[in-house]
Design an enzyme around this catalytic site. Structure first.
Site, PDB file in Angstrom:
ATOM      1  N   ARG A 148       0.859  -1.173   0.000  1.00 34.04           N
ATOM      2  CA  ARG A 148       0.000   0.000   0.000  1.00 34.04           C
ATOM      3  C   ARG A 148       0.898   1.226   0.000  1.00 34.04           C
ATOM      4  O   ARG A 148       1.859   1.287   0.777  1.00 34.04           O
ATOM      5  CB  ARG A 148      -0.844  -0.020   1.283  1.00 34.04           C
ATOM      6  CG  ARG A 148      -1.786   1.146   1.406  1.00 34.04           C
ATOM      7  CD  ARG A 148      -2.487   1.165   2.756  1.00 34.04           C
ATOM      8  NE  ARG A 148      -1.869   2.111   3.657  1.00 34.04           N
ATOM      9  CZ  ARG A 148      -2.474   2.648   4.727  1.00 34.04           C
ATOM     10  NH1 ARG A 148      -3.706   2.285   5.048  1.00 34.04           N
ATOM     11  NH2 ARG A 148      -1.850   3.505   5.496  1.00 34.04           N
ATOM     12  N   TYR A 160      -3.009  11.580   5.265  1.00 34.82           N
ATOM     13  CA  TYR A 160      -3.257  10.293   5.929  1.00 34.82           C
ATOM     14  C   TYR A 160      -2.184   9.252   5.555  1.00 34.82           C
ATOM     15  O   TYR A 160      -1.799   9.127   4.399  1.00 34.82           O
ATOM     16  CB  TYR A 160      -4.639   9.718   5.547  1.00 34.82           C
ATOM     17  CG  TYR A 160      -4.715   8.286   5.982  1.00 34.82           C
ATOM     18  CD1 TYR A 160      -4.877   7.977   7.331  1.00 34.82           C
ATOM     19  CD2 TYR A 160      -4.499   7.251   5.078  1.00 34.82           C
ATOM     20  CE1 TYR A 160      -4.846   6.672   7.770  1.00 34.82           C
ATOM     21  CE2 TYR A 160      -4.474   5.926   5.509  1.00 34.82           C
ATOM     22  CZ  TYR A 160      -4.645   5.651   6.857  1.00 34.82           C
ATOM     23  OH  TYR A 160      -4.586   4.361   7.288  1.00 34.82           O
ATOM     24  N   ASP A 211      -5.167   3.754   0.131  1.00 35.10           N
ATOM     25  CA  ASP A 211      -6.262   4.028   1.066  1.00 35.10           C
ATOM     26  C   ASP A 211      -6.631   5.506   0.979  1.00 35.10           C
ATOM     27  O   ASP A 211      -5.831   6.373   1.323  1.00 35.10           O
ATOM     28  CB  ASP A 211      -5.805   3.674   2.492  1.00 35.10           C
ATOM     29  CG  ASP A 211      -6.944   3.669   3.501  1.00 35.10           C
ATOM     30  OD1 ASP A 211      -8.046   4.132   3.163  1.00 35.10           O
ATOM     31  OD2 ASP A 211      -6.715   3.195   4.638  1.00 35.10           O
ATOM     32  N   HIS A 213      -9.054   6.717   2.715  1.00 36.01           N
ATOM     33  CA  HIS A 213      -9.423   6.994   4.105  1.00 36.01           C
ATOM     34  C   HIS A 213     -10.611   7.963   4.208  1.00 36.01           C
ATOM     35  O   HIS A 213     -10.569   8.947   4.941  1.00 36.01           O
ATOM     36  CB  HIS A 213      -8.217   7.506   4.904  1.00 36.01           C
ATOM     37  CG  HIS A 213      -8.154   6.940   6.297  1.00 36.01           C
ATOM     38  ND1 HIS A 213      -8.530   7.661   7.393  1.00 36.01           N
ATOM     39  CD2 HIS A 213      -7.788   5.722   6.752  1.00 36.01           C
ATOM     40  CE1 HIS A 213      -8.390   6.911   8.476  1.00 36.01           C
ATOM     41  NE2 HIS A 213      -7.943   5.723   8.112  1.00 36.01           N
ATOM     42  N   GLU A 237      -9.210   1.933  -1.479  1.00 38.70           N
ATOM     43  CA  GLU A 237      -9.912   1.629  -0.222  1.00 38.70           C
ATOM     44  C   GLU A 237     -10.647   2.849   0.329  1.00 38.70           C
ATOM     45  O   GLU A 237     -10.131   3.970   0.257  1.00 38.70           O
ATOM     46  CB  GLU A 237      -8.849   1.159   0.775  1.00 38.70           C
ATOM     47  CG  GLU A 237      -9.360   0.923   2.164  1.00 38.70           C
ATOM     48  CD  GLU A 237      -8.217   0.542   3.113  1.00 38.70           C
ATOM     49  OE1 GLU A 237      -7.150   0.067   2.639  1.00 38.70           O
ATOM     50  OE2 GLU A 237      -8.378   0.730   4.313  1.00 38.70           O
ATOM     51  N   GLU A 263     -13.419  -1.549   6.978  1.00 44.13           N
ATOM     52  CA  GLU A 263     -12.637  -1.696   8.211  1.00 44.13           C
ATOM     53  C   GLU A 263     -13.364  -1.127   9.418  1.00 44.13           C
ATOM     54  O   GLU A 263     -13.070  -1.511  10.538  1.00 44.13           O
ATOM     55  CB  GLU A 263     -11.243  -1.076   8.068  1.00 44.13           C
ATOM     56  CG  GLU A 263     -11.235   0.431   7.968  1.00 44.13           C
ATOM     57  CD  GLU A 263      -9.839   1.007   7.796  1.00 44.13           C
ATOM     58  OE1 GLU A 263      -9.016   0.385   7.120  1.00 44.13           O
ATOM     59  OE2 GLU A 263      -9.595   2.089   8.344  1.00 44.13           O
ATOM     60  N   ARG A 284     -13.385  -5.522   3.976  1.00 46.59           N
ATOM     61  CA  ARG A 284     -12.246  -5.338   4.883  1.00 46.59           C
ATOM     62  C   ARG A 284     -12.575  -5.555   6.354  1.00 46.59           C
ATOM     63  O   ARG A 284     -11.749  -5.351   7.235  1.00 46.59           O
ATOM     64  CB  ARG A 284     -11.692  -3.919   4.715  1.00 46.59           C
ATOM     65  CG  ARG A 284     -11.148  -3.746   3.381  1.00 46.59           C
ATOM     66  CD  ARG A 284      -9.944  -2.913   3.193  1.00 46.59           C
ATOM     67  NE  ARG A 284      -9.355  -2.190   4.252  1.00 46.59           N
ATOM     68  CZ  ARG A 284      -8.302  -2.604   4.953  1.00 46.59           C
ATOM     69  NH1 ARG A 284      -7.747  -3.776   4.691  1.00 46.59           N
ATOM     70  NH2 ARG A 284      -7.794  -1.854   5.905  1.00 46.59           N
ATOM     71  N   GLU A 340      -4.086  -7.331   5.306  1.00 43.82           N
ATOM     72  CA  GLU A 340      -3.222  -6.184   5.638  1.00 43.82           C
ATOM     73  C   GLU A 340      -2.255  -6.593   6.749  1.00 43.82           C
ATOM     74  O   GLU A 340      -2.639  -7.267   7.704  1.00 43.82           O
ATOM     75  CB  GLU A 340      -4.080  -5.006   6.110  1.00 43.82           C
ATOM     76  CG  GLU A 340      -3.262  -3.771   6.453  1.00 43.82           C
ATOM     77  CD  GLU A 340      -4.126  -2.585   6.878  1.00 43.82           C
ATOM     78  OE1 GLU A 340      -5.321  -2.798   7.198  1.00 43.82           O
ATOM     79  OE2 GLU A 340      -3.611  -1.453   6.884  1.00 43.82           O
ATOM     80  N   TRP A 403     -11.497  12.281   8.967  1.00 45.42           N
ATOM     81  CA  TRP A 403     -10.070  11.910   9.107  1.00 45.42           C
ATOM     82  C   TRP A 403      -9.858  10.582   8.413  1.00 45.42           C
ATOM     83  O   TRP A 403     -10.678   9.701   8.454  1.00 45.42           O
ATOM     84  CB  TRP A 403      -9.644  11.806  10.570  1.00 45.42           C
ATOM     85  CG  TRP A 403      -8.214  11.346  10.610  1.00 45.42           C
ATOM     86  CD1 TRP A 403      -7.109  12.078  10.282  1.00 45.42           C
ATOM     87  CD2 TRP A 403      -7.748  10.028  10.920  1.00 45.42           C
ATOM     88  NE1 TRP A 403      -5.978  11.311  10.384  1.00 45.42           N
ATOM     89  CE2 TRP A 403      -6.348  10.042  10.766  1.00 45.42           C
ATOM     90  CE3 TRP A 403      -8.385   8.841  11.295  1.00 45.42           C
ATOM     91  CZ2 TRP A 403      -5.551   8.908  10.979  1.00 45.42           C
ATOM     92  CZ3 TRP A 403      -7.615   7.721  11.513  1.00 45.42           C
ATOM     93  CH2 TRP A 403      -6.206   7.754  11.364  1.00 45.42           C
TER      94      TRP A 403
HETATM   95  O1  KDG Z   1      -7.159   3.098  14.086  1.00 45.08           O
HETATM   96  C1  KDG Z   1      -7.345   3.559  12.791  1.00 45.08           C
HETATM   97  C2  KDG Z   1      -6.530   2.709  11.841  1.00 45.08           C
HETATM   98  O2  KDG Z   1      -6.810   1.360  12.046  1.00 45.08           O
HETATM   99  C3  KDG Z   1      -6.799   3.053  10.406  1.00 45.08           C
HETATM  100  O3  KDG Z   1      -6.545   4.404  10.185  1.00 45.08           O
HETATM  101  C4  KDG Z   1      -5.889   2.225   9.539  1.00 45.08           C
HETATM  102  O4  KDG Z   1      -7.125   2.815   7.583  1.00 45.08           O
HETATM  103  C5  KDG Z   1      -6.358   2.079   8.147  1.00 45.08           C
HETATM  104  C6  KDG Z   1      -5.833   0.925   7.410  1.00 45.08           C
HETATM  105  O5  KDG Z   1      -6.256   0.745   6.273  1.00 45.08           O
HETATM  106  O6  KDG Z   1      -5.028   0.191   7.975  1.00 45.08           O
HETATM  107 MG    MG Z   2      -7.949   1.864   5.846  1.00 45.49          MG
END
Ligand code: KDG
Ligand code: MG
Length: 403
Positions: A148, A160, A211, A213, A237, A263, A284, A340, A403
């Site tokens: 990644r 991020y 990601d 995010h 992602e 996630e 995820r 991951e 975030w």
């Molecule tokens: O606690 C937050 C993280 O687990 C997250 O920001 C990690 O997005 C993430 C990832 O894909 O691992």
């Molecule tokens: Mg993530």
């Protein structure tokens, strides 16, 4: 009848905070579960200690399904990250106990191996394109087949996923949230250039992931997906927040870049529409996030009907207990995609002795009975809980963003 004689929460911070549950039985066999919720750890500690542990004592630990249903239906207040993590901690500890009773590694109890090893992706983070490219090279040298890539972006304060110069990027970095500033325009212009460079330098073979995010709107995500198509990502992602799942229909209509989500999902109900409408390619959701092995297995089986594959979350806030259990799950699950793997610090690894190993870009499950992860309680006691929260993001005008 076998009985649960005690259950304890162990809170420790060997580099970061972990909430661990240890369940002991009258037959001397114990099990370990993870209930860590990054930045909100004490909510799970209290949920487990006040509401769950008292109802576990005296129950037969072999009745995993019944205990799961008891905790899920019995709470009346269903779902949510705190409840489902508490249930996961119990569930994983019980599967650990059952596999130890059966004298089998967990993957055997689940149905046996579907594969020899578990493909993982690592995290290459750099301050700019060249640094990120060097980091991808470093991961290739370590044997990774999938990486990644996240990069610092000109004009974005605290992009991020960008580390602070070491292997162990951890976003929960302060007792009060760090404030970052987001700029969608800069990000959308920059990201295709990053992946163009990565393909130029590293060739076609390496799997590249990214990601977003949760930072984009649906149409922005669609545009990014289109612009990344030439670089053939393994996945994009969390392209947009998934509360409104219809948003993914719009992204899907515009791009063939594979989509991964989930996630922060807690149950099959969060996954159901995205999967059954074929709006995503990878789910995820992971063991600790969604009620343990018992529930993740249901999600994976459901996903298989639509050829959606697993891609379990595995950031460092998922303790070695979750990672170890995930490696067993991944070794078994027929529709496995990728796992991951964000390496834990040596301090964390010492507190959680485990028998999974990394080799040739893959994690390998151990053969010990159970999920193969323990906790060294004496060592854990040397790392007391240290309150930390995740950062927040604002737009340049000061508005709150995702975030
Ligand atoms: O606690 C937050 C993280 O687990 C997250 O920001 C990690 O997005 C993430 C990832 O894909 O691992
Ligand atoms: Mg993530």
């Amino acid at each position: 009848m076998m009985k649960i004689t005690s259950a304890r929460v162990i809170l420790c911070s060997p580099g970061r905070n972990f909430v661990t549950l240890k369940i002991e039985t009258d037959e001397g066999i114990y099990g370990i579960g993870d209930g860590t919720l990054n930045g909100r750890e004490m909510s799970v500690v209290s949920y487990l200690s006040e509401h769950v542990i008292p109802v576990l004592i005296g129950r037969d630990p072999r009745r995993i399904e019944d205990i799961w249903q008891y905790l899920y239906r019995g709470a009346y207040w269903r779902r949510g990250p705190v409840t489902m993590r508490a249930i996961a901690a119990v569930d994983v500890a019980l599967w650990d106990i059952k596999a130890k009773l059966a004298n089998m590694p967990l993957f055997d109890l689940l149905g046996g191996r579907s594969r020899d090893k578990v493909l993982v992706y690592g995290h290459a983070n750099g301050t700019d394109i060249e640094h990120t490219s060097d980091e991808v090279g470093r991961y290739k040298e370590m044997g990774y087949k999938a990486v990644r890539a996240q990069s610092g972006i000109p004009g974005v304060k605290g992009a991020y996923g960008v580390g602070r110069g070491d292997m162990y990027y951890e976003p929960a970095d302060a007792s009060l949230p760090t404030e970052t500033v987001w700029n969608t325009g800069s990000y959308l212009n920059f990201t295709p250039k990053l992946f163009q460079r990565l393909r130029d330098v590293h060739g076609d073979e390496i799997h590249l992931l990214h990601d977003v995010h949760h930072r984009l709107t649906p149409i922005e995500a669609a545009r990014l997906g289109c612009n990344l198509e030439p670089y053939r990502l393994f996945w994009m992602e969390d392209a947009t927040p998934a509360e409104n799942q219809e948003a993914f229909r719009l992204i899907r209509q515009h791009t063939t870049t594979p989509l991964a989500v989930g996630e922060i999902f807690n149950t099959i109900w969060d996954c159901k529409d995205l999967i059954s409408n074929q709006l995503i390619d990878y789910i995820r959701t992971t063991i600790v996030g969604a009620g343990g092995v018992t529930h993740l297995r249901r999600i994976a089986d459901f996903a298989a009907l639509w050829q959606v594959r697993t891609g379990s979350h595995g950031a460092t806030d998922l303790s070695p207990v979750t990672l170890g259990t995930a490696v067993h799950f991944d070794t078994w699950v027929p529709n496995f995609g990728i796992q991951e793997y964000m390496r834990h610090t040596p301090e964390t690894d010492d507190v959680f002795p485990h028998d999974y190993t990394f080799r040739d870009g893959c994690l390998h499950a151990g053969e010990k009975p159970g999920h193969g992860v323990d906790i060294d309680e004496r060592l854990a006691a040397r790392y007391p809980y240290s309150p930390k929260q995740l950062p927040i993001a604002r737009l340049q005008d000061g508005s709150m963003w995702n975030w």
